[in-house]
Design an enzyme around this catalytic site. Structure first.
Site, PDB file in Angstrom:
ATOM      1  N   SER A 130       0.795  -1.235   0.000  1.00 35.26           N
ATOM      2  CA  SER A 130       0.000   0.000   0.000  1.00 35.26           C
ATOM      3  C   SER A 130       0.824   1.282   0.000  1.00 35.26           C
ATOM      4  CB  SER A 130      -0.924   0.023   1.216  1.00 35.26           C
ATOM      5  OG  SER A 130      -2.013  -0.820   0.967  1.00 35.26           O
ATOM      6  N   LYS A 136       0.320   3.441  -2.901  1.00 35.05           N
ATOM      7  CA  LYS A 136      -0.855   4.317  -3.035  1.00 35.05           C
ATOM      8  C   LYS A 136      -0.450   5.795  -3.011  1.00 35.05           C
ATOM      9  CE  LYS A 136      -3.824   0.787  -0.898  1.00 35.05           C
ATOM     10  NZ  LYS A 136      -4.511   0.373   0.340  1.00 35.05           N
ATOM     11  N   TYR A 179      -4.447   3.474   8.192  1.00 37.18           N
ATOM     12  CA  TYR A 179      -5.803   2.939   8.404  1.00 37.18           C
ATOM     13  C   TYR A 179      -6.303   3.337   9.785  1.00 37.18           C
ATOM     14  CZ  TYR A 179      -3.862   0.291   4.557  1.00 37.18           C
ATOM     15  OH  TYR A 179      -3.240  -0.056   3.393  1.00 37.18           O
ATOM     16  N   VAL A 238       1.204  -3.791   3.837  1.00 35.43           N
ATOM     17  CA  VAL A 238       1.176  -5.097   4.514  1.00 35.43           C
ATOM     18  C   VAL A 238       2.415  -5.950   4.226  1.00 35.43           C
ATOM     19  CG1 VAL A 238      -1.333  -5.317   4.816  1.00 35.43           C
ATOM     20  CG2 VAL A 238      -0.257  -6.170   2.739  1.00 35.43           C
TER      21      VAL A 238
HETATM   22  N1  GLU Z   1      -2.446  -5.231  -1.768  1.00 37.27           N
HETATM   23  C1  GLU Z   1      -2.951  -5.174  -0.413  1.00 37.27           C
HETATM   24  C2  GLU Z   1      -4.439  -5.432  -0.429  1.00 37.27           C
HETATM   25  O1  GLU Z   1      -5.083  -4.941  -1.307  1.00 37.27           O
HETATM   26  C3  GLU Z   1      -2.627  -3.830   0.153  1.00 37.27           C
HETATM   27  C4  GLU Z   1      -2.970  -3.689   1.600  1.00 37.27           C
HETATM   28  C5  GLU Z   1      -1.922  -2.935   2.377  1.00 37.27           C
HETATM   29  O2  GLU Z   1      -0.746  -2.916   2.025  1.00 37.27           O
HETATM   30  O3  GLU Z   1      -2.295  -2.352   3.404  1.00 37.27           O
HETATM   31  O4  GLU Z   1      -4.992  -6.114   0.391  1.00 37.27           O
END
Ligand code: GLU
Length: 306
Positions: free
Chosen positions: A61, A64, A240, A258
């Protein structure tokens, strides 16, 4: 600085509770969880590292931030019709608020929001073209063309896509996504699969340290206001439902993934990348957070103090 990083790495090596690896992406569970890396890039071109700072990992993530930057460059404030900019207080893959808010995700950093951002930047392009654009952007800000997608990780996520596919179809049912769900997810999973090491990641963050200017080339990546706003979003939404805790303990804009990485920006001072695979119960790197807390205690870097 080097002494601070060496001390942190030594301390992290002694930690026994290293968190839990995100095994919902089976390919990530193949990585040795006993590694820890940290790198700090400063606007004067210096790079400090300790631990496994040159080991590649899945940035997940953290990517992003880069798609948000591209989207703001393409759509400007028009992006905010696709996605909001409020913290969610919900887990990264939550569907709860989407129904209340008619399929418009709360912010670009929860999964639903990042999927909406991908849909927005695709704008009639084939997935391959959008992926090329994302990778080119990452090469540009790092000045490093060796950075690649990890197709195995992307395939692993596609094979276990149920939750993200649900989010995407739900948004599509509100008319929020313009493209085919599997095409959007294909791009999203590949952007998450980008492999970088702490040094490359710290270097990638420098444009957010320096008001939107890429220090490698001296070229402006994004205007000053946008750089500031991306940092605000990272502060409010980058972890988050652990964003408040991160702001309290670290006090800098940051974005976790993650894969166990966290990119943190100290405006005007430096860009800090940490990596340790095991996660806390919210899904943020357990030792990464601990290391950053020690780092800001030692350096005094904070957006809340001089
Ligand atoms: N590719 C992971 C998902 O979509 C990203 C989640 C993350 O890194 O927090 O679940």
């Amino acid at each position: 600085m080097q002494q601070i990083l060496d001390d942190i790495a030594a301390q992290m090596a002694l930690e026994t509770d290293r968190g839990k690896v995100a095994d919902y992406i089976p390919q990530l569970a193949h990585v040795d969880p006993n590694q820890f890396g940290i790198a700090v890039a400063t606007p004067d071109g210096k790079m400090y590292t300790a631990g496994n700072a040159s080991t590649l990992f899945s940035i997940q993530s953290i990517s992003k931030i880069f798609t948000l930057t591209i989207a703001l460059g393409k759509l400007g404030d028009g992006l905010w019709t696709h996605v909001g900019r409020e913290p969610s207080g919900d887990p990264f893959n939550s569907i709860v608020m989407l129904e209340h808010e008619t399929g418009r995700p709360r912010n670009p950093f929860i999964n639903a929001g990042a999927i909406a951002v991908v849909d927005a930047i695709m704008m009639g392009h084939e997935p391959k073209e959008t992926l090329g654009e994302i990778l080119q952007f990452v090469h540009f800000i790092t000045d490093d063309e060796s950075i690649r997608f990890d197709h195995k990780v992307a395939a692993s996520e596609m094979a276990h896509k149920d939750r993200n596919a649900s989010l995407a179809y739900f948004m599509k049912s509100f008319g929020r996504l313009k493209h085919d769900v599997d095409k959007v997810l294909g791009v999203y999973f590949h952007q998450c699969s980008i492999e970088m090491n702490c040094q490359q990641l710290a270097s990638a963050g420098l444009y957010l340290v320096s008001n939107g200017v890429d220090k490698h080339s001296g070229v402006r990546v994004i205007n000053e206001h946008r750089a500031r706003r991306i940092n605000s979003l990272m502060m409010m939404c980058g972890h988050y439902d652990g964003s408040g805790e991160f702001a309290y303990r670290v006090g800098l804009p940051g974005k976790s993934g993650v894969g166990g990485g966290i990119l943190t920006i100290a405006p005007g001072k430096g860009s800090i990348a940490v990596w340790s695979l095991g996660l806390d119960h919210i899904g943020n790197s357990k030792l990464g957070l601990k290391a950053l807390e020690l780092f800001v205690q030692e350096t005094g870097w904070s957006v809340f103090a001089e």
